[in-house]
Design a protein around this motif. Structure first.
Motif, PDB file in Angstrom:
ATOM      1  N   SER A  72       3.144 -24.202 -39.570  1.00  0.00           N
ATOM      2  CA  SER A  72       3.585 -22.877 -39.989  1.00  0.00           C
ATOM      3  C   SER A  72       3.848 -22.033 -38.754  1.00  0.00           C
ATOM      4  O   SER A  72       3.333 -22.319 -37.668  1.00  0.00           O
ATOM      5  N   LEU A  73       4.652 -21.014 -38.921  1.00  0.00           N
ATOM      6  CA  LEU A  73       4.983 -20.116 -37.818  1.00  0.00           C
ATOM      7  C   LEU A  73       4.977 -18.693 -38.343  1.00  0.00           C
ATOM      8  O   LEU A  73       5.534 -18.404 -39.396  1.00  0.00           O
ATOM      9  N   ARG A  74       4.343 -17.831 -37.597  1.00  0.00           N
ATOM     10  CA  ARG A  74       4.240 -16.436 -37.995  1.00  0.00           C
ATOM     11  C   ARG A  74       4.527 -15.564 -36.783  1.00  0.00           C
ATOM     12  O   ARG A  74       4.162 -15.909 -35.659  1.00  0.00           O
ATOM     13  N   GLY A  75       5.179 -14.436 -36.986  1.00  0.00           N
ATOM     14  CA  GLY A  75       5.423 -13.557 -35.863  1.00  0.00           C
ATOM     15  C   GLY A  75       6.222 -12.338 -36.246  1.00  0.00           C
ATOM     16  O   GLY A  75       6.393 -12.012 -37.427  1.00  0.00           O
ATOM     17  N   LYS A  76       6.733 -11.664 -35.232  1.00  0.00           N
ATOM     18  CA  LYS A  76       7.497 -10.447 -35.441  1.00  0.00           C
ATOM     19  C   LYS A  76       8.534 -10.313 -34.344  1.00  0.00           C
ATOM     20  O   LYS A  76       8.221 -10.458 -33.161  1.00  0.00           O
ATOM     21  N   ILE A  77       9.778 -10.085 -34.729  1.00  0.00           N
ATOM     22  CA  ILE A  77      10.827  -9.771 -33.774  1.00  0.00           C
ATOM     23  C   ILE A  77      10.819  -8.261 -33.611  1.00  0.00           C
ATOM     24  O   ILE A  77      11.110  -7.529 -34.560  1.00  0.00           O
ATOM     25  N   CYS A  78      10.478  -7.798 -32.432  1.00  0.00           N
ATOM     26  CA  CYS A  78      10.217  -6.372 -32.249  1.00  0.00           C
ATOM     27  C   CYS A  78      11.470  -5.584 -31.881  1.00  0.00           C
ATOM     28  O   CYS A  78      11.977  -4.808 -32.671  1.00  0.00           O
ATOM     29  N   GLU A  79      11.970  -5.771 -30.670  1.00  0.00           N
ATOM     30  CA  GLU A  79      13.063  -4.937 -30.204  1.00  0.00           C
ATOM     31  C   GLU A  79      13.824  -5.647 -29.098  1.00  0.00           C
ATOM     32  O   GLU A  79      13.385  -6.669 -28.576  1.00  0.00           O
ATOM     33  N   ALA A  80      14.964  -5.109 -28.744  1.00  0.00           N
ATOM     34  CA  ALA A  80      15.774  -5.641 -27.650  1.00  0.00           C
ATOM     35  C   ALA A  80      16.261  -4.475 -26.799  1.00  0.00           C
ATOM     36  O   ALA A  80      16.295  -3.322 -27.247  1.00  0.00           O
ATOM     37  N   LYS A  81      16.638  -4.780 -25.578  1.00  0.00           N
ATOM     38  CA  LYS A  81      17.166  -3.763 -24.679  1.00  0.00           C
ATOM     39  C   LYS A  81      18.411  -4.280 -23.980  1.00  0.00           C
ATOM     40  O   LYS A  81      18.470  -5.444 -23.588  1.00  0.00           O
ATOM     41  N   CYS A 127      19.440 -10.603 -34.928  1.00  0.00           N
ATOM     42  CA  CYS A 127      18.751 -11.721 -34.274  1.00  0.00           C
ATOM     43  C   CYS A 127      18.481 -12.809 -35.300  1.00  0.00           C
ATOM     44  O   CYS A 127      18.197 -12.522 -36.469  1.00  0.00           O
ATOM     45  N   THR A 128      18.584 -14.055 -34.870  1.00  0.00           N
ATOM     46  CA  THR A 128      18.289 -15.185 -35.749  1.00  0.00           C
ATOM     47  C   THR A 128      17.191 -16.048 -35.132  1.00  0.00           C
ATOM     48  O   THR A 128      16.968 -16.024 -33.923  1.00  0.00           O
ATOM     49  N   ILE A 129      16.524 -16.802 -35.996  1.00  0.00           N
ATOM     50  CA  ILE A 129      15.548 -17.807 -35.551  1.00  0.00           C
ATOM     51  C   ILE A 129      16.052 -19.158 -36.016  1.00  0.00           C
ATOM     52  O   ILE A 129      16.446 -19.314 -37.176  1.00  0.00           O
ATOM     53  N   SER A 130      16.043 -20.126 -35.111  1.00  0.00           N
ATOM     54  CA  SER A 130      16.517 -21.467 -35.452  1.00  0.00           C
ATOM     55  C   SER A 130      15.493 -22.512 -35.061  1.00  0.00           C
ATOM     56  O   SER A 130      14.830 -22.398 -34.027  1.00  0.00           O
ATOM     57  N   LEU A 131      15.338 -23.506 -35.938  1.00  0.00           N
ATOM     58  CA  LEU A 131      14.623 -24.728 -35.595  1.00  0.00           C
ATOM     59  C   LEU A 131      15.693 -25.719 -35.179  1.00  0.00           C
ATOM     60  O   LEU A 131      16.516 -26.132 -35.995  1.00  0.00           O
ATOM     61  N   VAL A 187      16.922 -20.520 -39.740  1.00  0.00           N
ATOM     62  CA  VAL A 187      15.960 -20.383 -40.831  1.00  0.00           C
ATOM     63  C   VAL A 187      15.576 -18.930 -41.097  1.00  0.00           C
ATOM     64  O   VAL A 187      14.873 -18.638 -42.062  1.00  0.00           O
ATOM     65  N   PHE A 188      16.026 -18.016 -40.241  1.00  0.00           N
ATOM     66  CA  PHE A 188      15.683 -16.607 -40.451  1.00  0.00           C
ATOM     67  C   PHE A 188      16.720 -15.742 -39.753  1.00  0.00           C
ATOM     68  O   PHE A 188      17.216 -16.092 -38.677  1.00  0.00           O
ATOM     69  N   ARG A 189      17.053 -14.613 -40.391  1.00  0.00           N
ATOM     70  CA  ARG A 189      18.010 -13.671 -39.798  1.00  0.00           C
ATOM     71  C   ARG A 189      17.542 -12.251 -40.079  1.00  0.00           C
ATOM     72  O   ARG A 189      17.182 -11.910 -41.200  1.00  0.00           O
ATOM     73  N   THR A 190      17.548 -11.411 -39.060  1.00  0.00           N
ATOM     74  CA  THR A 190      17.166 -10.018 -39.242  1.00  0.00           C
ATOM     75  C   THR A 190      18.323  -9.238 -39.855  1.00  0.00           C
ATOM     76  O   THR A 190      19.436  -9.738 -39.999  1.00  0.00           O
ATOM     77  N   LYS A 191      18.058  -8.000 -40.191  1.00  0.00           N
ATOM     78  CA  LYS A 191      19.115  -7.086 -40.608  1.00  0.00           C
ATOM     79  C   LYS A 191      19.997  -6.778 -39.394  1.00  0.00           C
ATOM     80  O   LYS A 191      19.623  -7.061 -38.249  1.00  0.00           O
ATOM     81  N   VAL A 192      21.157  -6.190 -39.630  1.00  0.00           N
ATOM     82  CA  VAL A 192      22.044  -5.750 -38.559  1.00  0.00           C
ATOM     83  C   VAL A 192      21.642  -4.342 -38.151  1.00  0.00           C
ATOM     84  O   VAL A 192      21.561  -3.438 -38.990  1.00  0.00           O
ATOM     85  N   CYS A 193      21.361  -4.169 -36.864  1.00  0.00           N
ATOM     86  CA  CYS A 193      21.034  -2.842 -36.336  1.00  0.00           C
ATOM     87  C   CYS A 193      22.324  -2.164 -35.908  1.00  0.00           C
ATOM     88  O   CYS A 193      23.055  -2.682 -35.058  1.00  0.00           O
ATOM     89  N   GLU A 194      22.590  -1.006 -36.479  1.00  0.00           N
ATOM     90  CA  GLU A 194      23.863  -0.339 -36.281  1.00  0.00           C
ATOM     91  C   GLU A 194      23.927   0.399 -34.945  1.00  0.00           C
ATOM     92  O   GLU A 194      23.011   1.137 -34.586  1.00  0.00           O
ATOM     93  N   LYS A 195      25.017   0.187 -34.215  1.00  0.00           N
ATOM     94  CA  LYS A 195      25.439   1.000 -33.080  1.00  0.00           C
ATOM     95  C   LYS A 195      24.304   1.311 -32.104  1.00  0.00           C
ATOM     96  O   LYS A 195      23.991   2.460 -31.810  1.00  0.00           O
ATOM     97  N   GLN A 225       7.375  -8.793 -49.552  1.00  0.00           N
ATOM     98  CA  GLN A 225       8.460  -9.524 -50.211  1.00  0.00           C
ATOM     99  C   GLN A 225       9.139  -8.709 -51.317  1.00  0.00           C
ATOM    100  O   GLN A 225       9.709  -9.263 -52.263  1.00  0.00           O
ATOM    101  N   LEU A 226       9.080  -7.378 -51.203  1.00  0.00           N
ATOM    102  CA  LEU A 226       9.793  -6.528 -52.153  1.00  0.00           C
ATOM    103  C   LEU A 226      11.238  -6.312 -51.725  1.00  0.00           C
ATOM    104  O   LEU A 226      12.080  -5.949 -52.539  1.00  0.00           O
ATOM    105  N   ARG A 227      11.510  -6.492 -50.445  1.00  0.00           N
ATOM    106  CA  ARG A 227      12.864  -6.468 -49.899  1.00  0.00           C
ATOM    107  C   ARG A 227      12.944  -7.564 -48.850  1.00  0.00           C
ATOM    108  O   ARG A 227      11.947  -7.972 -48.265  1.00  0.00           O
ATOM    109  N   SER A 228      14.164  -8.044 -48.602  1.00  0.00           N
ATOM    110  CA  SER A 228      14.325  -9.182 -47.696  1.00  0.00           C
ATOM    111  C   SER A 228      14.229  -8.794 -46.236  1.00  0.00           C
ATOM    112  O   SER A 228      13.860  -9.603 -45.392  1.00  0.00           O
ATOM    113  N   HIS A 229      14.568  -7.528 -45.894  1.00  0.00           N
ATOM    114  CA  HIS A 229      14.575  -7.112 -44.496  1.00  0.00           C
ATOM    115  C   HIS A 229      13.935  -5.741 -44.328  1.00  0.00           C
ATOM    116  O   HIS A 229      13.773  -4.977 -45.281  1.00  0.00           O
TER     117      HIS A 229
END
Length: 843
Positions: free
Chosen positions: A14-23, A41-45, A50-58, A484-488
């Protein structure tokens, strides 16, 4: 069968974590302005997303704040985080950068907090798989008697080629003889829909010719040295009308064949990854039994469960409490344990208005209980109103400093008031849906609080409201993606609206009158003014009474429909019509607690509805059935429904949801066909009768009660890990007990632990050490790593995902639990002189 179970070790990842931020993630070039950049951002095996974040606007420094958790159902080589940009001027997503971590290197990042630069996303990197080919160097005698050399290359097979967009490859190979003055390329046939293609193509290459040869030649082969030549095997996915996709390559020098050298090209390696090594169930009997005795131990602080939370408090916070809660829950021992630890906390609570407000062992255990048993309760209560908030997205900002140009604060206040009223009404009218176990715990808390503070008539309600409002509903409103009430994670504007709603709900739900003490919970003047719009509502007391009364809750028998999972899949046509091709079509699959349905698109009318009560089994489908990966079948009263998910993680998620929602159906099958009925017979067992009984036992299903939806052996293994990895603190606690027994008064080394009865606690630790040593011996005897516990827990890691351009970084937090050891079995290979038969890793 019993002997097989006695030796079986289950490996669970199993894998657990959090994609925080980018600069600084803006693309380095292009005809667009930075303010137009949107990133995700995406996560790939390996190469399977296997995972994709929402799109952060502008924003070139986006805040993703996306939590992820998934079971990993297959072996993998590389975990990668990829950042992409979307702009108004580009149709395709632009690769910004990545961080790629090989499986065996994950442990190196544990316990560190770093930013890493993003590396360029190279389409030729992070390939996977192996290619099997044979090279032979022959000497031929020409018509004039001279001797020349000919290279024969047979491309035999490949293994483990990556998925392309979740689909098996349409793969082919190119074989090229490369030298200083030549590049002679040949191509195999395309093999459709397989990650393990069998080619068996044979190619001949001229290597050297006699200088006296007068025929035409494209290359000056007589001038080349064999040691300068190499064979390059490239693997490609045939894109048909689109561009072909590079899958990887391997190169071998011809000098390995010169002078009859024997060459071994199979690169064999052992890959180690940390996951759960779950031993046979009987190995955990002693530890499980001593854990289950915890609720009966007096005082509760001397119990094994409480000791675990005490010694792990500093190293992993209260993370060790989750397996404790789940294990006691499974065996119906959780309620007395929660009552006991809550009573202990109340003994140390001096003021009624601070009841259950801290982050203690009792509050964390109750939090974990509510998350485990209350997921459906949240869905049926909050999901509809949250969907409305997300879709309507009305402006609700009431902070004068945050108002945008053109905003009307009175309109915003009216919008916010409407949202709060809807959410609060949904909560206070949901008492009949509250799970029985939560009601039992709330009833116990209410009684304990009244006994501790008999002079305060309101404390019995505040003890309940501090959990149901502050720690359950308000948190779910604030972070619906976590439950799990919303996907992102919500967009910034919606996130701000949810924050304002959550703060108001917390204060509305806290027990007491609309007084200065209640208004003082708001630091902001504008929130105090907004809160005055709400009148004291008697429905709060009624709701708290309903979920914590002495009346035993019984199900009404009528359950509201709520969505458990939905998403895009590929579905094989059912073939109901006499004329029609059974192909795969993209569909929107939707699972509720009452039915399974698929639609042409999201929001469209259902094309087919299958009642949950008619589902008899949900199982994986063999890849050979339709030459597609990630497929599963829903066996119901008509023909099986064959579905392909987008990736391996999604496949497991669909199977889990469908299995759990149909687990109580009386008609569930005991066996199934792992393949399809095609061409007049089952591909798996070759039976010609379509209605014949299945040839493989069904996956074991859980029973009706949620207590049984838990893998007890896995949870006990995790308990074992936490004790083993905190053994030094366990010994310190043992020494503290001995010290308190000899010396009167509180010793300095004892203050780090909760020790009410030193002798009883010392006795428990002695028994626990014997049990842990016995289980460690089981791990050694089963061949699990001897210098580490079977479950190797890696601490939370803060790493980063990033591009080779200076300054571009992405911060992420990830962790993994437990341990797995994978190894490739060595292969017997035959090598002849001037002949090499090899498995070569693609790179």
């Amino acid at each position: 069968m019993a002997e097989e179970d006695d030796t079986k070790i289950r490996i669970l990842q199993s894998l657990r974590g959090k994609i925080c931020e980018a600069k600084n993630v803006g693309p380095s070039s292009g005809p667009y302005r930075l303010r137009d950049i949107c990133t995700f951002c995406t996560i790939s095996l390996d190469q399977e997303e296997v995972f994709r974040t929402k799109v952060c606007e502008k924003s070139v420094s986006p805040l993703y704040s996306e939590d992820f958790y998934f079971e990993i159902p297959r072996p993998f080589q590389c975990l990668s985080f990829n950042v992409y940009a979307k702009t108004k001027f580009q149709i395709r997503d632009l690769p910004v950068g990545k961080v790629a971590i090989r499986k065996e290197d994950l442990q190196n990042y544990c316990g560190k907090e770093n930013w890493f630069q993003l590396q360029p996303i190279d389409p030729h990197s992070e390939v996977q798989g192996k290619v099997h080919f044979e090279m032979k160097l022959n000497e031929l005698i020409t018509e004039n008697g001279s001797i020349c050399q000919q290279l024969v290359v047979q491309t035999i097979a490949c293994q483990g080629l990556p998925l392309i967009n979740g689909q098996n490859c349409d793969s082919y190979a190119t074989v090229t003889l490369v030298g200083p003055t030549r590049s002679d390329q040949k191509k195999t046939k395309v093999k459709k829909k397989t990650s393990d293609p069998q080619f068996e193509d044979i190619f001949h290459f001229e290597v050297t010719r006699s200088s006296s040869y007068k025929g035409r030649s494209h290359f000056h082969v007589e001038e080349e040295d064999i040691e300068k030549l190499e064979i390059r095997v490239e693997l490609w996915n045939n894109g048909n009308l689109a561009q072909d996709v590079f899958l990887g390559e391997t190169r071998e020098s011809l000098k390995t064949l010169k002078n009859d050298n024997i060459h071994r090209a199979c690169r064999k390696e052992t890959v180690t990854y940390t996951e759960d090594n779950v031993l046979p169930s009987h190995c955990y009997t002693a530890l499980r039994n001593i854990m289950l005795k915890s609720p009966d131990v007096k005082p509760i602080s001397a119990s094994v469960a409480h000791i675990l939370g005490d010694i792990c408090r500093e190293s992993v916070g209260f993370e060790a409490l989750l397996p404790v809660v789940r294990l006691l829950l499974h065996h119906n021992r959780l309620l007395p344990f929660l009552s006991a630890v809550s009573a202990l906390e109340l003994e140390n609570t001096q003021e009624a208005n601070t009841i259950f407000r801290g982050n203690s062992l009792a509050t964390r255990c109750i939090d974990e209980m509510m998350k485990t048993v209350g997921r459906s309760y949240l869905s049926v209560t909050l999901k509809p109103v949250l969907n409305e908030i997300f879709e309507s997205n009305k402006s609700c900002e009431i902070d004068p400093i945050r108002l945008k140009e053109g905003d009307n604060v009175e309109v915003n206040k009216e919008n916010l008031q409407g949202y709060v009223q809807k959410v609060f009404t949904c909560i206070t009218q949901s008492g009949s849906s509250c799970p029985p176990l939560m009601c039992d715990v709330f009833r116990s808390l209410r009684q304990l609080a009244s006994k501790r503070f008999p002079a305060d008539p309101h404390v019995q309600y505040s003890a309940v409201s501090s959990f149901i409002f502050l720690r359950f509903f308000a948190v779910a409103v604030l972070s619906p993606h976590t439950f799990q009430l919303r996907s992102h994670h919500p967009e910034p504007e919606i996130s701000r609206t949810l924050t304002l709603i959550s703060k108001t709900i917390q204060s509305l739900g806290s027990w007491g009158s609309l007084s200065k003490s209640k208004l003082s919970s708001f630091k902001e003047t504008y929130m105090c003014d907004f809160f005055k719009l709400f009148q004291e509502d008697e429905c709060i007391e009624k709701f708290l009474d309903e979920i914590s009364s002495n009346v035993s809750k019984e199900s009404s028998g009528v359950e509201d429909s709520f969505v458990l999972k939905e998403g895009e899949v590929y579905k094989r046509a059912q073939g109901r019509k006499r004329i029609g091709k059974k192909n795969f079509k993209k569909r929107w699959l939707r699972v509720t607690n009452q039915e399974l349905s698929y639609h042409k698109q999201k929001g469209k009318e259902a094309l087919c509805i299958i009642p949950v009560k008619n589902v008899f089994g949900v199982e994986k489908l063999e890849e050979s059935a339709f030459n597609r990966k990630n497929m599963f079948q829903v066996i119901h009263s008509e023909k099986p429904l064959y579905v392909q998910a987008s990736n391996c993680v999604e496949t497991n998620s669909w199977i889990e949801v469908l299995s759990q929602v149909s687990r109580c159906n009386p008609g569930r099958l005991s066996s199934f066909h792992p393949s399809a009925f095609v061409g007049g017979s089952w591909l798996c067992c070759k039976e010609a009768n379509e209605n014949t009984i299945g040839c493989k036992p069904c996956t074991a299903t859980v029973l009706a009660k949620i207590q049984l939806d838990i893998d007890c052996d896995r949870e006990t293994e995790r308990v074992f890990f936490f004790f083993s990895s905190n053994r030094s603190r366990l010994l310190k606690m043992e020494d503290a007990c001995a010290s308190m027994s000899v010396y009167l008064g509180q010793q300095e080394e004892c203050s780090a632990f909760t020790i009410q009865d030193p002798k009883e606690t010392f006795r428990t630790i002695q028994e626990l050490k014997e049990v842990l040593d016995e289980l460690q011996a089981h791990h050694v005897s089963k061949g699990v790593l001897t210098d580490e516990p079977g479950t190797i827990r890696r601490d939370v890691t803060e790493g980063a995902v990033g591009t080779g351009h200076k300054g571009r970084v992405l911060r992420c937090v990830f962790g993994q639990t437990a341990s797995e050891q994978l190894s490739e079995s060595s292969r017997n290979e035959s090598f002849l002189s001037s002949n090499a038969l090899m498995w070569s890793h693609i790179r």
